[in-house]
Design a protein around this motif. Sequence first.
Motif, PDB file in Angstrom:
ATOM      1  N   SER A 181     -13.183  -6.596 -10.379  1.00 50.96           N
ATOM      2  CA  SER A 181     -12.113  -6.842  -9.405  1.00 50.96           C
ATOM      3  C   SER A 181     -11.184  -7.910  -9.957  1.00 50.96           C
ATOM      4  O   SER A 181     -11.582  -8.737 -10.786  1.00 50.96           O
ATOM      5  N   TRP A 182      -9.923  -7.874  -9.486  1.00 47.32           N
ATOM      6  CA  TRP A 182      -8.900  -8.824  -9.915  1.00 47.32           C
ATOM      7  C   TRP A 182      -8.106  -9.276  -8.700  1.00 47.32           C
ATOM      8  O   TRP A 182      -7.866  -8.497  -7.772  1.00 47.32           O
ATOM      9  N   LEU A 183      -7.647 -10.538  -8.733  1.00 44.68           N
ATOM     10  CA  LEU A 183      -6.791 -11.070  -7.692  1.00 44.68           C
ATOM     11  C   LEU A 183      -5.334 -10.968  -8.104  1.00 44.68           C
ATOM     12  O   LEU A 183      -4.992 -11.242  -9.250  1.00 44.68           O
ATOM     13  N   ILE A 184      -4.476 -10.559  -7.180  1.00 48.72           N
ATOM     14  CA  ILE A 184      -3.041 -10.563  -7.411  1.00 48.72           C
ATOM     15  C   ILE A 184      -2.372 -11.247  -6.224  1.00 48.72           C
ATOM     16  O   ILE A 184      -2.908 -11.244  -5.113  1.00 48.72           O
ATOM     17  N   HIS A 185      -1.223 -11.835  -6.458  1.00 47.74           N
ATOM     18  CA  HIS A 185      -0.485 -12.506  -5.380  1.00 47.74           C
ATOM     19  C   HIS A 185       0.454 -11.494  -4.739  1.00 47.74           C
ATOM     20  O   HIS A 185       1.507 -11.165  -5.276  1.00 47.74           O
ATOM     21  N   HIS A 186       0.025 -10.960  -3.610  1.00 51.91           N
ATOM     22  CA  HIS A 186       0.771  -9.895  -2.945  1.00 51.91           C
ATOM     23  C   HIS A 186       0.420  -9.953  -1.467  1.00 51.91           C
ATOM     24  O   HIS A 186      -0.513 -10.650  -1.075  1.00 51.91           O
ATOM     25  N   SER A 187       1.127  -9.216  -0.648  1.00 52.69           N
ATOM     26  CA  SER A 187       0.792  -9.142   0.778  1.00 52.69           C
ATOM     27  C   SER A 187       0.236  -7.759   1.091  1.00 52.69           C
ATOM     28  O   SER A 187       0.583  -6.761   0.447  1.00 52.69           O
ATOM     29  N   MET A 188      -0.641  -7.690   2.100  1.00 55.46           N
ATOM     30  CA  MET A 188      -1.233  -6.414   2.481  1.00 55.46           C
ATOM     31  C   MET A 188      -0.176  -5.438   2.979  1.00 55.46           C
ATOM     32  O   MET A 188      -0.219  -4.241   2.678  1.00 55.46           O
ATOM     33  N   SER A 189       0.809  -5.938   3.733  1.00 56.59           N
ATOM     34  CA  SER A 189       1.848  -5.045   4.252  1.00 56.59           C
ATOM     35  C   SER A 189       2.690  -4.462   3.124  1.00 56.59           C
ATOM     36  O   SER A 189       3.059  -3.280   3.152  1.00 56.59           O
ATOM     37  N   ALA A 190       2.980  -5.284   2.096  1.00 56.43           N
ATOM     38  CA  ALA A 190       3.762  -4.783   0.958  1.00 56.43           C
ATOM     39  C   ALA A 190       2.976  -3.738   0.184  1.00 56.43           C
ATOM     40  O   ALA A 190       3.539  -2.730  -0.273  1.00 56.43           O
ATOM     41  N   LEU A 191       1.675  -3.948   0.033  1.00 54.84           N
ATOM     42  CA  LEU A 191       0.849  -2.964  -0.666  1.00 54.84           C
ATOM     43  C   LEU A 191       0.766  -1.663   0.132  1.00 54.84           C
ATOM     44  O   LEU A 191       0.814  -0.568  -0.436  1.00 54.84           O
ATOM     45  N   GLU A 192       0.631  -1.779   1.449  1.00 57.81           N
ATOM     46  CA  GLU A 192       0.560  -0.575   2.278  1.00 57.81           C
ATOM     47  C   GLU A 192       1.842   0.247   2.138  1.00 57.81           C
ATOM     48  O   GLU A 192       1.795   1.479   2.077  1.00 57.81           O
ATOM     49  N   GLU A 193       2.968  -0.424   2.065  1.00 55.77           N
ATOM     50  CA  GLU A 193       4.246   0.275   1.897  1.00 55.77           C
ATOM     51  C   GLU A 193       4.412   0.824   0.487  1.00 55.77           C
ATOM     52  O   GLU A 193       5.053   1.856   0.283  1.00 55.77           O
ATOM     53  N   GLY A 194       3.839   0.134  -0.517  1.00 54.55           N
ATOM     54  CA  GLY A 194       4.066   0.516  -1.903  1.00 54.55           C
ATOM     55  C   GLY A 194       3.103   1.538  -2.459  1.00 54.55           C
ATOM     56  O   GLY A 194       3.441   2.267  -3.389  1.00 54.55           O
ATOM     57  N   LEU A 195       1.886   1.622  -1.897  1.00 56.10           N
ATOM     58  CA  LEU A 195       0.893   2.569  -2.397  1.00 56.10           C
ATOM     59  C   LEU A 195       1.108   3.948  -1.777  1.00 56.10           C
ATOM     60  O   LEU A 195       1.456   4.070  -0.596  1.00 56.10           O
ATOM     61  N   ASN A 196       0.896   4.976  -2.567  1.00 59.21           N
ATOM     62  CA  ASN A 196       1.108   6.356  -2.131  1.00 59.21           C
ATOM     63  C   ASN A 196       0.178   6.682  -0.960  1.00 59.21           C
ATOM     64  O   ASN A 196      -1.044   6.662  -1.106  1.00 59.21           O
ATOM     65  N   PRO A 197       0.717   7.001   0.238  1.00 55.18           N
ATOM     66  CA  PRO A 197      -0.129   7.277   1.400  1.00 55.18           C
ATOM     67  C   PRO A 197      -0.960   8.544   1.255  1.00 55.18           C
ATOM     68  O   PRO A 197      -1.907   8.749   2.023  1.00 55.18           O
ATOM     69  N   GLU A 198      -0.627   9.385   0.296  1.00 52.35           N
ATOM     70  CA  GLU A 198      -1.453  10.563   0.048  1.00 52.35           C
ATOM     71  C   GLU A 198      -2.738  10.190  -0.677  1.00 52.35           C
ATOM     72  O   GLU A 198      -3.711  10.949  -0.652  1.00 52.35           O
ATOM     73  N   LEU A 199      -2.730   9.012  -1.319  1.00 51.31           N
ATOM     74  CA  LEU A 199      -3.903   8.563  -2.071  1.00 51.31           C
ATOM     75  C   LEU A 199      -4.661   7.441  -1.374  1.00 51.31           C
ATOM     76  O   LEU A 199      -5.876   7.319  -1.549  1.00 51.31           O
ATOM     77  N   PHE A 200      -3.956   6.617  -0.588  1.00 57.60           N
ATOM     78  CA  PHE A 200      -4.567   5.436   0.014  1.00 57.60           C
ATOM     79  C   PHE A 200      -4.357   5.419   1.526  1.00 57.60           C
ATOM     80  O   PHE A 200      -3.373   5.949   2.029  1.00 57.60           O
ATOM     81  N   VAL A 201      -5.301   4.781   2.210  1.00 56.89           N
ATOM     82  CA  VAL A 201      -5.206   4.654   3.662  1.00 56.89           C
ATOM     83  C   VAL A 201      -5.643   3.244   4.058  1.00 56.89           C
ATOM     84  O   VAL A 201      -6.599   2.693   3.495  1.00 56.89           O
ATOM     85  N   ARG A 202      -4.937   2.658   5.009  1.00 54.78           N
ATOM     86  CA  ARG A 202      -5.326   1.345   5.505  1.00 54.78           C
ATOM     87  C   ARG A 202      -6.312   1.532   6.655  1.00 54.78           C
ATOM     88  O   ARG A 202      -6.030   2.231   7.634  1.00 54.78           O
ATOM     89  N   LEU A 203      -7.486   0.891   6.528  1.00 52.36           N
ATOM     90  CA  LEU A 203      -8.528   1.028   7.532  1.00 52.36           C
ATOM     91  C   LEU A 203      -8.748  -0.249   8.330  1.00 52.36           C
ATOM     92  O   LEU A 203      -9.465  -0.229   9.333  1.00 52.36           O
TER      93      LEU A 203
END
Length: 251
Positions: A181-203
């Motif tokens: 695992s790796w740490l990155i400086h990002h926000s969860m909301s930005a990742l949710e918007e940036g990751l392909n929703p066909e591949l990822f889901v927020r639970l």
Amino acid sequence: MTDGNDLKILIADDEPLAAERLQMLLARVADVHLVGTAHDGESAVRMAEALLPDLVLLDIAMPGLDGIEVARALSGQGESPAVVFITAFDQFAVAAFDVAAIDYLMKPVDAERLTRSIERARAYLRTRAETPAEKAPAPASPWLEEFWASDLSGLVRIASRDIDRVTAERDYMRLHVAKRSWLIHHSMSALEEGLNPELFVRLHRSAIVRRDFISGFTRNASGRWIARLADGNEQPVGRLYADQVRAIAGR
């Protein structure tokens, strides 16, 4: 490339000692030819246009044009050089998402890591030369395709498709890939918007999971959904995200 397989390299670093160290390390590498050393961003662009290097070893923090801006300027050239970023600060990695860098090296540069970067640049240039010129480039994806995270040896490129899950840790996000695992400086909301929703889901407010990493769902004693993951771990589903379970299950 000069002299058959010689790789033409330009150094761009405003720190004389850092530039000198790179010169000394390059002297030990076979089949490379140092064509020049620039000490600021503007000089780097001018020298690259005049000397046509195959590879630029590019510091990020420089006066005037910084390394990111130099890389963008070079990408506008017809046969743009490969770029390897040299940096003392890992926070620049996120800002460099849209720059096609071959590698990132942390200062002080390790000789073995530099050699690997050069070989990576050779492979990249060979592949580009073998690609038919008339082939149209693939359209850019609207989703985040990769991340750069700090590692003991420098910065590591992590493909989004390889991420099993993302968990929040204060102001950072932890990217889980298999047992690492790796740490990155990002926000969860930005990742949710940036990751392909066909591949990822927020639970959960603090968790995003790759869809095919979910092996099933169960309910706990209080009726809350729990996602079973492929690695044997479990991820509680937040009440606000219960609809995601029904959508995944087709209910």
